[in-house]
Scaffold this active site. Structure first.
Site, PDB file in Angstrom:
ATOM      1  CB  CYS A  64     -17.602  10.487 -19.220  1.00  0.00           C
ATOM      2  SG  CYS A  64     -16.975   9.385 -17.928  1.00  0.00           S
ATOM      3  CD  GLU A  92     -18.107  12.476 -15.868  1.00  0.00           C
ATOM      4  OE1 GLU A  92     -17.484  13.534 -16.038  1.00  0.00           O
ATOM      5  OE2 GLU A  92     -17.543  11.413 -15.495  1.00  0.00           O
TER       6      GLU A  92
END
Length: 159
Positions: A89, A58
């Protein structure tokens, strides 16, 4: 509602997770950033190949999208990721401010293959000094002065 569009994008994120894993770049995680019907960022776990513990799928996709869009925010974008985001993330996602996040595998699925982030959630509940990695507060007048300068700065960009 989840339709063919969302399935197509999730399949792409999952393909990135397999590609990165099979290349030996890192764990089995892939992610993309979509704006409208266009993929504007992609990433996969590159912790091993970059020797970087922050090189999660991500984060890499967010970095790629922000670079391509020339923006530090992902307004109007969606993130597709092969697994529920870890705490790091998730923090990056909130800072980037996309409109929505889609994920395939759950954090429990990740824990079952030895990617268990539950210890981080437990650590965050502890007092600073009781954490596995203690956080030590060192008050500083100079540090506060820099914050004061930022507060008074006329041409600052808030984010």
């Amino acid at each position: 509602m989840i339709g063919e569009r969302e399935k197509k994008f999730m399949d792409y994120a999952i393909a990135l997770s397999a590609r990165g894993m099979n290349n030996g770049d890192g764990g089995p995680f892939g992610s993309i950033v979509v704006k409208g019907d266009e993929i504007v960022g992609e990433g996969w776990n590159q912790v091993l190949c970059n020797s970087d513990p922050t090189a999660h799928a991500e984060v890499m996709a967010i970095r790629d999208a922000c670079r391509r869009l020339n923006s530090f925010q992902l307004d109007g974008c969606e993130i597709y990721t092969s697994c529920e985001p870890c705490p790091m993330c998730l923090g990056a996602i909130y800072w980037a401010r996309p409109a929505k996040v889609y994920f395939a595998n759950t954090k429990e699925d990740a824990a079952a293959i030895a990617f268990d982030d539950s210890f981080i959630y437990r650590e965050m509940q502890l007092p600073l000094e009781a954490r596995k990695i203690p956080l030590v507060h060192m008050p500083s007048k100079a540090a506060l002065e820099v914050f004061g300068q930022w507060k008074e700065k006329e041409n600052r960009t808030l984010y």
